[in-house]
Motif scaffolding. Structure first.
Motif, mmCIF file in Angstrom:
data_model
loop_
_atom_site.group_PDB
_atom_site.id
_atom_site.type_symbol
_atom_site.label_atom_id
_atom_site.label_comp_id
_atom_site.label_asym_id
_atom_site.label_seq_id
_atom_site.Cartn_x
_atom_site.Cartn_y
_atom_site.Cartn_z
ATOM 1 N N ARG A 87 0.822 -1.213 0.000
ATOM 2 C CA ARG A 87 0.000 0.000 0.000
ATOM 3 C C ARG A 87 0.856 1.263 0.000
ATOM 4 O O ARG A 87 0.630 2.190 -0.781
ATOM 5 N N ALA A 88 1.864 1.275 0.867
ATOM 6 C CA ALA A 88 2.605 2.512 1.101
ATOM 7 C C ALA A 88 3.656 2.811 0.039
ATOM 8 O O ALA A 88 4.014 3.978 -0.164
ATOM 9 N N HIS A 89 4.151 1.787 -0.642
ATOM 10 C CA HIS A 89 5.309 2.012 -1.519
ATOM 11 C C HIS A 89 5.052 1.658 -2.978
ATOM 12 O O HIS A 89 5.994 1.572 -3.767
ATOM 13 N N SER A 90 3.784 1.447 -3.336
ATOM 14 C CA SER A 90 3.428 1.338 -4.757
ATOM 15 C C SER A 90 3.223 2.761 -5.262
ATOM 16 O O SER A 90 2.104 3.264 -5.331
ATOM 17 N N ASN A 91 4.327 3.417 -5.575
ATOM 18 C CA ASN A 91 4.299 4.860 -5.820
ATOM 19 C C ASN A 91 4.580 5.243 -7.265
ATOM 20 O O ASN A 91 4.921 6.385 -7.558
ATOM 21 N N ALA A 92 4.441 4.282 -8.186
ATOM 22 C CA ALA A 92 4.718 4.584 -9.595
ATOM 23 C C ALA A 92 3.713 3.863 -10.482
ATOM 24 O O ALA A 92 3.125 2.853 -10.088
ATOM 25 N N SER A 93 3.506 4.388 -11.675
ATOM 26 C CA SER A 93 2.661 3.693 -12.646
ATOM 27 C C SER A 93 3.357 2.407 -13.072
ATOM 28 O O SER A 93 4.590 2.362 -13.171
ATOM 29 N N PRO A 94 2.596 1.328 -13.310
ATOM 30 C CA PRO A 94 3.215 0.048 -13.682
ATOM 31 C C PRO A 94 4.116 0.177 -14.904
ATOM 32 O O PRO A 94 3.761 0.809 -15.898
ATOM 33 N N GLU A 95 5.286 -0.443 -14.799
ATOM 34 C CA GLU A 95 6.259 -0.469 -15.895
ATOM 35 C C GLU A 95 6.559 -1.929 -16.222
ATOM 36 O O GLU A 95 6.993 -2.689 -15.352
ATOM 37 N N LEU A 96 6.301 -2.333 -17.465
ATOM 38 C CA LEU A 96 6.538 -3.716 -17.870
ATOM 39 C C LEU A 96 8.037 -3.993 -17.907
ATOM 40 O O LEU A 96 8.787 -3.333 -18.622
ATOM 41 N N VAL A 97 8.460 -4.988 -17.125
ATOM 42 C CA VAL A 97 9.872 -5.375 -17.082
ATOM 43 C C VAL A 97 10.149 -6.493 -18.078
ATOM 44 O O VAL A 97 11.210 -6.554 -18.692
ATOM 45 N N GLY A 98 9.170 -7.386 -18.257
ATOM 46 C CA GLY A 98 9.325 -8.550 -19.135
ATOM 47 C C GLY A 98 8.720 -9.765 -18.461
ATOM 48 O O GLY A 98 7.968 -9.649 -17.499
ATOM 49 N N LEU A 123 -9.181 -4.325 -8.935
ATOM 50 C CA LEU A 123 -9.661 -4.796 -7.636
ATOM 51 C C LEU A 123 -8.522 -4.761 -6.626
ATOM 52 O O LEU A 123 -8.689 -4.297 -5.491
ATOM 53 N N LEU A 124 -7.351 -5.240 -7.029
ATOM 54 C CA LEU A 124 -6.192 -5.229 -6.137
ATOM 55 C C LEU A 124 -5.853 -3.800 -5.715
ATOM 56 O O LEU A 124 -5.566 -3.535 -4.546
ATOM 57 N N LYS A 125 -5.904 -2.872 -6.661
ATOM 58 C CA LYS A 125 -5.577 -1.470 -6.370
ATOM 59 C C LYS A 125 -6.497 -0.901 -5.296
ATOM 60 O O LYS A 125 -6.059 -0.202 -4.372
ATOM 61 N N GLN A 126 -7.799 -1.221 -5.398
ATOM 62 C CA GLN A 126 -8.753 -0.688 -4.429
ATOM 63 C C GLN A 126 -8.736 -1.463 -3.113
ATOM 64 O O GLN A 126 -8.872 -0.873 -2.041
ATOM 65 N N LEU A 127 -8.553 -2.781 -3.183
ATOM 66 C CA LEU A 127 -8.515 -3.584 -1.961
ATOM 67 C C LEU A 127 -7.405 -3.134 -1.028
ATOM 68 O O LEU A 127 -7.576 -3.093 0.195
ATOM 69 N N ILE A 130 -4.111 1.330 -2.922
ATOM 70 C CA ILE A 130 -2.962 1.850 -3.666
ATOM 71 C C ILE A 130 -3.415 3.120 -4.378
ATOM 72 O O ILE A 130 -4.194 3.072 -5.323
ATOM 73 N N GLU A 131 -2.948 4.262 -3.906
ATOM 74 C CA GLU A 131 -3.461 5.537 -4.397
ATOM 75 C C GLU A 131 -2.617 6.133 -5.511
ATOM 76 O O GLU A 131 -3.099 6.933 -6.309
ATOM 77 N N SER A 132 -1.344 5.777 -5.566
ATOM 78 C CA SER A 132 -0.457 6.393 -6.555
ATOM 79 C C SER A 132 -0.431 5.581 -7.845
ATOM 80 O O SER A 132 -0.709 4.383 -7.860
ATOM 81 N N GLY A 133 -0.074 6.238 -8.921
ATOM 82 C CA GLY A 133 0.163 5.538 -10.179
ATOM 83 C C GLY A 133 -1.077 5.355 -11.027
ATOM 84 O O GLY A 133 -2.195 5.254 -10.529
ATOM 85 N N ASP A 134 -0.866 5.306 -12.328
ATOM 86 C CA ASP A 134 -1.919 5.074 -13.315
ATOM 87 C C ASP A 134 -1.890 3.596 -13.693
ATOM 88 O O ASP A 134 -0.925 3.114 -14.285
ATOM 89 N N PHE A 135 -2.961 2.854 -13.365
ATOM 90 C CA PHE A 135 -3.004 1.410 -13.581
ATOM 91 C C PHE A 135 -3.599 1.033 -14.939
ATOM 92 O O PHE A 135 -3.905 -0.131 -15.173
ATOM 93 N N LYS A 167 6.966 -3.450 -12.581
ATOM 94 C CA LYS A 167 7.466 -2.721 -11.416
ATOM 95 C C LYS A 167 6.513 -1.577 -11.121
ATOM 96 O O LYS A 167 6.139 -0.812 -12.016
ATOM 97 N N ILE A 168 6.092 -1.463 -9.847
ATOM 98 C CA ILE A 168 5.107 -0.430 -9.511
ATOM 99 C C ILE A 168 5.564 0.482 -8.372
ATOM 100 O O ILE A 168 4.789 1.331 -7.924
ATOM 101 N N GLY A 169 6.797 0.321 -7.897
ATOM 102 C CA GLY A 169 7.232 1.222 -6.837
ATOM 103 C C GLY A 169 8.617 0.894 -6.317
ATOM 104 O O GLY A 169 9.153 -0.195 -6.542
ATOM 105 N N LYS A 170 9.201 1.867 -5.609
ATOM 106 C CA LYS A 170 10.493 1.673 -4.955
ATOM 107 C C LYS A 170 10.621 2.683 -3.821
ATOM 108 O O LYS A 170 9.939 3.717 -3.797
ATOM 109 N N ASP A 171 11.504 2.368 -2.860
ATOM 110 C CA ASP A 171 11.733 3.262 -1.732
ATOM 111 C C ASP A 171 13.106 2.949 -1.156
ATOM 112 O O ASP A 171 13.351 1.837 -0.677
ATOM 113 N N SER A 172 13.999 3.923 -1.196
ATOM 114 C CA SER A 172 15.374 3.709 -0.730
ATOM 115 C C SER A 172 15.476 3.677 0.790
ATOM 116 O O SER A 172 16.503 3.281 1.342
ATOM 117 N N LYS A 173 14.398 4.078 1.491
ATOM 118 C CA LYS A 173 14.461 4.156 2.948
ATOM 119 C C LYS A 173 13.848 2.937 3.636
ATOM 120 O O LYS A 173 13.833 2.856 4.859
#
Length: 422
Positions: A87-98, A123-127, A130-135, A167-173
């Protein structure tokens, strides 16, 4: 007493009688679930309980992994941490890695959470809020699992049913060091990736335990239900409810608007026509929450219930959603068990609710299962299996007992491998 006093008291009595009769008439007119709506609004259930992971794969940072089942010591803690990090660290729009290759995660630490059935991305986004990112990239995609890995920073991924990795998020902390260390220090059972040989093709990533398996056996006993107690959840006022018993033993309760049928098998079924004004379109998520809350106050959710399948029916006035739920045993599936619950939601209302006979279980022994490799050898030798997609222990219902078996998934089929001692 004067004539005016008598007239005054007579008028008061007539007013009281009028108010009483008005109350009686209005209280006996069937409403549109107002009482029941209040009931389940006051008894909210966390809908994520019905999509709890069937397993959590723990990447230990070396060539071995461990798998947490719902009965494992760190399952609940890992699930709670995973939900919050997703919930807290899905902070980016989905990026296809492969396409996913779990070998790429072999030397880093992480958790992969597998849902009991693939979930629509929205459904996963709302359950999980996950507020950030364009799904929108994931429209129409079904999500099998999500991955949290510590590769110098916390990275968050989704895996869809076609094995594509996003990939839908990252956080260095943030990192996973604490929970992974706790799991490692508990000496968990280790799993290794299964490799192909000349007789068997391995499709995708299949992990098998290096330790022997022991699982309990159970006897089954039908749970007796209180017909009147269940009926009271649907019909708060029995004074306007008819009870009809048919020749085959089926019992029907109705108030002329909604109906509840008790079958001789112990199952019951509820039906309620959806009025035109209630047929406004709901999202898949809203319909799912409606179904979950309704069951919570009309029979309740048993332990180990999980969402097993769902579908959508298109109609002129909007879609209806059908949700089906099964029940497991200590986190293991009962592969030949019927659906426990089926709920159809149309508009903002439950149109149909079917609930099968419930059973209580009692342990009657322990069964030593063959090793996964032995089970695979048996499958190859006796079932002519050429490829494997997964192998896992589960239960089958047989002669009023629940018995542990191996399940080999191959080419869209589930092959049951019994223990030699059976």
């Amino acid at each position: 007493m004067s004539r005016d006093s008598v007239l005054g008291w007579t008028l008061i009595v007539l007013v009281v009688i009028s108010l009483f009769l008005s109350f009686t008439i209005w209280s006996q007119v069937p409403g549109n679930f107002s009482v029941l709506k209040m009931a389940y609004e006051d008894n909210k259930v966390d809908p994520t309980l019905l999509v709890k992971p069937e397993k959590i794969l723990v990447y230990l940072g070396n060539s071995f992994h461990t798998i947490l089942k719902p009965t494992s010591p760190f399952y609940d803690k890992s699930w709670s941490i995973s939900k919050e990090l997703l919930r807290a660290h899905s902070n980016a729009s989905p990026e296809l890695v492969g396409k996913i290759s779990r070998d790429n995660f072999m030397r880093i630490k992480g958790l992969e959470v597998f849902f009991p059935t693939p979930l629509p991305a929205n459904l996963l986004k709302q359950l999980f809020n996950i507020e950030s990112g364009d799904f929108s990239l994931l429209d129409g995609k079904l999500i099998d699992s999500f991955i949290l890995v510590d590769d110098g920073q916390l990275s968050v991924y989704l895996v869809d049913s076609e094995k594509s990795l996003y990939k839908i998020g990252k956080d260095s902390k943030q990192n996973l060091n604490s929970i992974i260390k706790e799991i490692e220090e508990s000496n968990p059972p280790l799993y290794a990736g299964l490799t192909a040989d000349v007789n068997l093709k391995v499709v995708g990533d299949v992990y098998v335990s290096l330790a022997p398996y022991e699982l309990p056996m159970y006897s089954l006993k039908e749970e007796q239900i209180s017909e009147e107690q269940i009926a009271s959840k649907f019909f708060p006022d029995f004074s306007i409810t008819r009870r009809i018993q048919e020749r085959d033993g089926t019992v029907i309760y109705t108030d002329g608007q909604q109906g509840l049928r008790f079958y001789g098998s112990g199952a019951f079924e509820y039906n309620m026509p959806v009025p035109k004004e209630a047929k406004k379109a709901q999202s898949f998520y809203e319909s799912f929450v409606t179904a979950v809350d309704f069951v919570a106050t009309h029979g309740g959710w048993p332990k180990d219930a999980y969402l097993s399948s769902y579908s959508e029916i298109k109609g002129a006035s909007g879609p209806a959603h059908i949700f089906k739920f099964k029940i497991g045993v200590n986190g293991f599936k009962v592969v030949n068990g019927d659906d426990l619950i089926s709920v159809t939601v149309e508009g903002n209302q439950v149109k149909n609710y079917y609930r099968n006979q419930s059973f209580s279980i009692k342990q009657i022994g322990i069964l030593d299962l063959m090793t996964p490799v032995e089970a695979l050898n048996t499958a190859v030798a006796t079932k002519n299996i050429k490829a494997i997609e997964d192998i896992y222990p589960a239960y089958i219902e047989e002669q009023d007992e629940l018995k542990p078996v191996w399940i080999v998934e191959t080419e869209g089929m589930e092959v049951i491998i019994h223990s030699p001692s059976e």
